[in-house]
Design a protein around this motif. Sequence first.
Motif, short mmCIF file in Angstrom:
data_model
loop_
_atom_site.label_atom_id
_atom_site.label_comp_id
_atom_site.label_asym_id
_atom_site.label_seq_id
_atom_site.Cartn_x
_atom_site.Cartn_y
_atom_site.Cartn_z
N ILE A 44 0.84 -1.20 0.00
CA ILE A 44 0.00 0.00 0.00
C ILE A 44 0.87 1.25 0.00
O ILE A 44 0.62 2.20 -0.74
N ALA A 45 1.91 1.24 0.83
CA ALA A 45 2.81 2.39 0.90
C ALA A 45 3.55 2.58 -0.43
O ALA A 45 3.69 3.72 -0.90
N GLU A 46 3.99 1.50 -1.04
CA GLU A 46 4.69 1.59 -2.33
C GLU A 46 3.75 2.13 -3.41
O GLU A 46 4.13 2.97 -4.23
N ARG A 47 2.52 1.65 -3.42
CA ARG A 47 1.54 2.12 -4.40
C ARG A 47 1.29 3.61 -4.23
O ARG A 47 1.19 4.36 -5.21
N ALA A 48 1.23 4.06 -2.99
CA ALA A 48 1.01 5.50 -2.72
C ALA A 48 2.22 6.31 -3.19
O ALA A 48 2.05 7.40 -3.75
N ARG A 49 3.42 5.81 -2.96
CA ARG A 49 4.62 6.53 -3.41
C ARG A 49 4.65 6.64 -4.93
O ARG A 49 5.01 7.68 -5.48
N ARG A 50 4.28 5.57 -5.62
CA ARG A 50 4.30 5.58 -7.09
C ARG A 50 3.22 6.48 -7.68
O ARG A 50 3.35 6.96 -8.79
N ALA A 51 2.17 6.69 -6.91
CA ALA A 51 1.06 7.52 -7.41
C ALA A 51 1.39 9.01 -7.35
O ALA A 51 0.75 9.81 -8.02
N LEU A 52 2.40 9.36 -6.56
CA LEU A 52 2.79 10.76 -6.47
C LEU A 52 3.52 11.19 -7.72
O LEU A 52 4.29 10.42 -8.28
N PRO A 53 3.26 12.43 -8.19
CA PRO A 53 3.93 12.90 -9.40
C PRO A 53 5.41 13.13 -9.21
O PRO A 53 5.96 13.28 -8.24
#
Length: 57
Positions: A48-57
Motif C-alpha cells: 500500500i505504501a509503495e503504491r502510494a509513493r508511485r502515485a505521487l507525481p
Amino acid sequence: MRRPLDQSKVLKELAGVADKLADDGLTREKRLALLRRQARLGDLRDAIAERARRALP
C-alpha cells in the motif's frame, strides 16, 4: 466480494495481531498462524505504501 484493506485497517489489524501474540498461553499452531498473518499484513502494508509513493507525481 471482499473490500480491500486500506492502510489504517491494516495497521489496526497488525496491532491486534501483536496483542494476541503477547499471550503466553498460545499453542504453537496458533502462534504460527498469527505470525503468518502478521507477515501477510506487513507485506500488504508495504505494498500500500509503495503504491502510494508511485502515485505521487
